[in-house]
Design a protein around this motif. Sequence first.
Motif, PDB file in Angstrom:
ATOM      1  N   ASN A  95       0.796  -1.238   0.000  1.00 36.67           N
ATOM      2  CA  ASN A  95       0.000   0.000   0.000  1.00 36.67           C
ATOM      3  C   ASN A  95       0.826   1.284   0.000  1.00 36.67           C
ATOM      4  O   ASN A  95       0.336   2.327   0.392  1.00 36.67           O
ATOM      5  N   HIS A  96       2.084   1.183  -0.415  1.00 33.93           N
ATOM      6  CA  HIS A  96       2.941   2.367  -0.530  1.00 33.93           C
ATOM      7  C   HIS A  96       3.648   2.347  -1.872  1.00 33.93           C
ATOM      8  O   HIS A  96       3.951   1.291  -2.400  1.00 33.93           O
ATOM      9  N   LYS A  97       3.858   3.542  -2.400  1.00 35.78           N
ATOM     10  CA  LYS A  97       4.716   3.710  -3.566  1.00 35.78           C
ATOM     11  C   LYS A  97       5.925   4.497  -3.080  1.00 35.78           C
ATOM     12  O   LYS A  97       5.791   5.420  -2.282  1.00 35.78           O
ATOM     13  N   PHE A  98       7.101   4.142  -3.552  1.00 32.55           N
ATOM     14  CA  PHE A  98       8.302   4.844  -3.136  1.00 32.55           C
ATOM     15  C   PHE A  98       8.645   5.917  -4.150  1.00 32.55           C
ATOM     16  O   PHE A  98       8.395   5.763  -5.348  1.00 32.55           O
ATOM     17  N   LEU A  99       9.178   7.036  -3.661  1.00 35.64           N
ATOM     18  CA  LEU A  99       9.442   8.209  -4.483  1.00 35.64           C
ATOM     19  C   LEU A  99      10.895   8.224  -4.940  1.00 35.64           C
ATOM     20  O   LEU A  99      11.789   7.849  -4.192  1.00 35.64           O
ATOM     21  N   SER A 100      11.108   8.698  -6.168  1.00 33.79           N
ATOM     22  CA  SER A 100      12.459   8.845  -6.691  1.00 33.79           C
ATOM     23  C   SER A 100      12.513  10.084  -7.576  1.00 33.79           C
ATOM     24  O   SER A 100      11.486  10.604  -8.007  1.00 33.79           O
ATOM     25  N   CYS A 101      13.729  10.545  -7.845  1.00 31.74           N
ATOM     26  CA  CYS A 101      13.915  11.664  -8.771  1.00 31.74           C
ATOM     27  C   CYS A 101      13.523  11.184 -10.165  1.00 31.74           C
ATOM     28  O   CYS A 101      13.972  10.126 -10.611  1.00 31.74           O
ATOM     29  N   ALA A 102      12.711  11.949 -10.856  1.00 30.87           N
ATOM     30  CA  ALA A 102      12.255  11.551 -12.187  1.00 30.87           C
ATOM     31  C   ALA A 102      13.359  11.672 -13.232  1.00 30.87           C
ATOM     32  O   ALA A 102      13.306  11.008 -14.260  1.00 30.87           O
ATOM     33  N   ASP A 103      14.368  12.506 -12.972  1.00 30.77           N
ATOM     34  CA  ASP A 103      15.423  12.703 -13.961  1.00 30.77           C
ATOM     35  C   ASP A 103      16.568  11.705 -13.842  1.00 30.77           C
ATOM     36  O   ASP A 103      17.057  11.193 -14.840  1.00 30.77           O
ATOM     37  N   CYS A 104      17.022  11.406 -12.612  1.00 33.47           N
ATOM     38  CA  CYS A 104      18.178  10.507 -12.456  1.00 33.47           C
ATOM     39  C   CYS A 104      17.828   9.196 -11.749  1.00 33.47           C
ATOM     40  O   CYS A 104      18.704   8.357 -11.562  1.00 33.47           O
ATOM     41  N   ASP A 105      16.578   9.033 -11.329  1.00 31.48           N
ATOM     42  CA  ASP A 105      16.090   7.820 -10.661  1.00 31.48           C
ATOM     43  C   ASP A 105      16.690   7.572  -9.284  1.00 31.48           C
ATOM     44  O   ASP A 105      16.590   6.460  -8.754  1.00 31.48           O
ATOM     45  N   LEU A 106      17.301   8.575  -8.649  1.00 35.17           N
ATOM     46  CA  LEU A 106      17.814   8.402  -7.298  1.00 35.17           C
ATOM     47  C   LEU A 106      16.639   8.171  -6.355  1.00 35.17           C
ATOM     48  O   LEU A 106      15.647   8.899  -6.382  1.00 35.17           O
ATOM     49  N   GLY A 107      16.756   7.163  -5.524  1.00 30.68           N
ATOM     50  CA  GLY A 107      15.688   6.906  -4.582  1.00 30.68           C
ATOM     51  C   GLY A 107      15.969   5.679  -3.757  1.00 30.68           C
ATOM     52  O   GLY A 107      16.969   5.005  -3.974  1.00 30.68           O
ATOM     53  N   PRO A 108      15.124   5.394  -2.808  1.00 33.53           N
ATOM     54  CA  PRO A 108      13.908   6.157  -2.508  1.00 33.53           C
ATOM     55  C   PRO A 108      14.214   7.437  -1.726  1.00 33.53           C
ATOM     56  O   PRO A 108      15.091   7.459  -0.872  1.00 33.53           O
ATOM     57  N   ILE A 109      13.482   8.493  -2.080  1.00 35.61           N
ATOM     58  CA  ILE A 109      13.611   9.771  -1.372  1.00 35.61           C
ATOM     59  C   ILE A 109      12.364  10.058  -0.550  1.00 35.61           C
ATOM     60  O   ILE A 109      12.221  11.149  -0.004  1.00 35.61           O
ATOM     61  N   GLY A 110      11.493   9.087  -0.447  1.00 36.22           N
ATOM     62  CA  GLY A 110      10.276   9.224   0.337  1.00 36.22           C
ATOM     63  C   GLY A 110       9.279   8.164  -0.079  1.00 36.22           C
ATOM     64  O   GLY A 110       9.628   7.203  -0.764  1.00 36.22           O
ATOM     65  N   PHE A 111       8.022   8.371   0.319  1.00 35.30           N
ATOM     66  CA  PHE A 111       6.987   7.394  -0.018  1.00 35.30           C
ATOM     67  C   PHE A 111       5.633   8.081  -0.159  1.00 35.30           C
ATOM     68  O   PHE A 111       5.411   9.178   0.343  1.00 35.30           O
ATOM     69  N   HIS A 112       4.735   7.404  -0.860  1.00 39.80           N
ATOM     70  CA  HIS A 112       3.352   7.844  -1.037  1.00 39.80           C
ATOM     71  C   HIS A 112       2.458   6.775  -0.411  1.00 39.80           C
ATOM     72  O   HIS A 112       2.585   5.592  -0.736  1.00 39.80           O
ATOM     73  N   ASP A 113       1.585   7.189   0.490  1.00 40.90           N
ATOM     74  CA  ASP A 113       0.665   6.277   1.171  1.00 40.90           C
ATOM     75  C   ASP A 113      -0.627   6.204   0.375  1.00 40.90           C
ATOM     76  O   ASP A 113      -1.343   7.208   0.240  1.00 40.90           O
ATOM     77  N   LEU A 114      -0.937   5.044  -0.159  1.00 43.96           N
ATOM     78  CA  LEU A 114      -2.139   4.892  -0.981  1.00 43.96           C
ATOM     79  C   LEU A 114      -3.423   4.983  -0.177  1.00 43.96           C
ATOM     80  O   LEU A 114      -4.478   5.307  -0.732  1.00 43.96           O
ATOM     81  N   ASN A 115      -3.365   4.702   1.124  1.00 42.30           N
ATOM     82  CA  ASN A 115      -4.559   4.805   1.963  1.00 42.30           C
ATOM     83  C   ASN A 115      -4.948   6.257   2.204  1.00 42.30           C
ATOM     84  O   ASN A 115      -6.115   6.618   2.125  1.00 42.30           O
ATOM     85  N   THR A 116      -3.984   7.093   2.535  1.00 44.53           N
ATOM     86  CA  THR A 116      -4.271   8.494   2.867  1.00 44.53           C
ATOM     87  C   THR A 116      -4.108   9.430   1.680  1.00 44.53           C
ATOM     88  O   THR A 116      -4.530  10.583   1.746  1.00 44.53           O
ATOM     89  N   LYS A 117      -3.451   8.956   0.607  1.00 45.77           N
ATOM     90  CA  LYS A 117      -3.139   9.760  -0.581  1.00 45.77           C
ATOM     91  C   LYS A 117      -2.148  10.887  -0.270  1.00 45.77           C
ATOM     92  O   LYS A 117      -2.070  11.868  -0.993  1.00 45.77           O
ATOM     93  N   LEU A 118      -1.374  10.734   0.818  1.00 46.41           N
ATOM     94  CA  LEU A 118      -0.358  11.719   1.193  1.00 46.41           C
ATOM     95  C   LEU A 118       1.015  11.200   0.795  1.00 46.41           C
ATOM     96  O   LEU A 118       1.272   9.999   0.810  1.00 46.41           O
ATOM     97  N   SER A 119       1.898  12.131   0.452  1.00 49.17           N
ATOM     98  CA  SER A 119       3.277  11.792   0.133  1.00 49.17           C
ATOM     99  C   SER A 119       4.183  12.361   1.207  1.00 49.17           C
ATOM    100  O   SER A 119       3.891  13.417   1.783  1.00 49.17           O
ATOM    101  N   TYR A 120       5.284  11.679   1.451  1.00 53.35           N
ATOM    102  CA  TYR A 120       6.240  12.082   2.478  1.00 53.35           C
ATOM    103  C   TYR A 120       7.629  12.088   1.855  1.00 53.35           C
ATOM    104  O   TYR A 120       8.136  11.044   1.432  1.00 53.35           O
ATOM    105  N   LEU A 121       8.248  13.264   1.793  1.00 54.45           N
ATOM    106  CA  LEU A 121       9.562  13.448   1.204  1.00 54.45           C
ATOM    107  C   LEU A 121      10.600  13.497   2.322  1.00 54.45           C
ATOM    108  O   LEU A 121      10.527  14.365   3.196  1.00 54.45           O
ATOM    109  N   ALA A 122      11.533  12.561   2.332  1.00 52.29           N
ATOM    110  CA  ALA A 122      12.544  12.468   3.395  1.00 52.29           C
ATOM    111  C   ALA A 122      13.506  13.652   3.299  1.00 52.29           C
ATOM    112  O   ALA A 122      14.194  13.831   2.306  1.00 52.29           O
ATOM    113  N   ILE A 123      13.549  14.463   4.341  1.00 49.90           N
ATOM    114  CA  ILE A 123      14.346  15.685   4.340  1.00 49.90           C
ATOM    115  C   ILE A 123      15.833  15.413   4.142  1.00 49.90           C
ATOM    116  O   ILE A 123      16.509  16.147   3.431  1.00 49.90           O
TER     117      ILE A 123
END
Length: 129
Positions: A95-123
Amino acid sequence: MNENVGTEKERSAPDKDVQENAAIVEETDDEGKNTKQIVCINCSSKILPPSMGTFMELEFELVSFKGEKEIVKKFFKVEDMFHFDNLGFTNTVDNHKFLSCADCDLGPIGFHDLNTKLSYLAIDRVQKI
């Protein structure tokens, strides 16, 4: 790959590492919103414009850039995934998608919660300019 999305603590909560929190306070406004552009630490691609993320603390397990699991605690919460500039999303894992840079694919830099529809970007995995 994911573990617990722990209890959220807003910016005003005290923290053990005062210097680290002081730096975060300098980079957020009175509402906890990021005041600087967030970019990829690898390629400097724009990821999140100012005022689109709200600082919060929660515990979530992410794989480090070296491939080891680690608990990440400081995030910018993003209410709408369309607030991001250049961001990639992985396939769904628990139930989570992991976030990455769209240009260089560096990741994971955070996650998206499919239940709440909120994204969390790791500082600690992005740069503020």
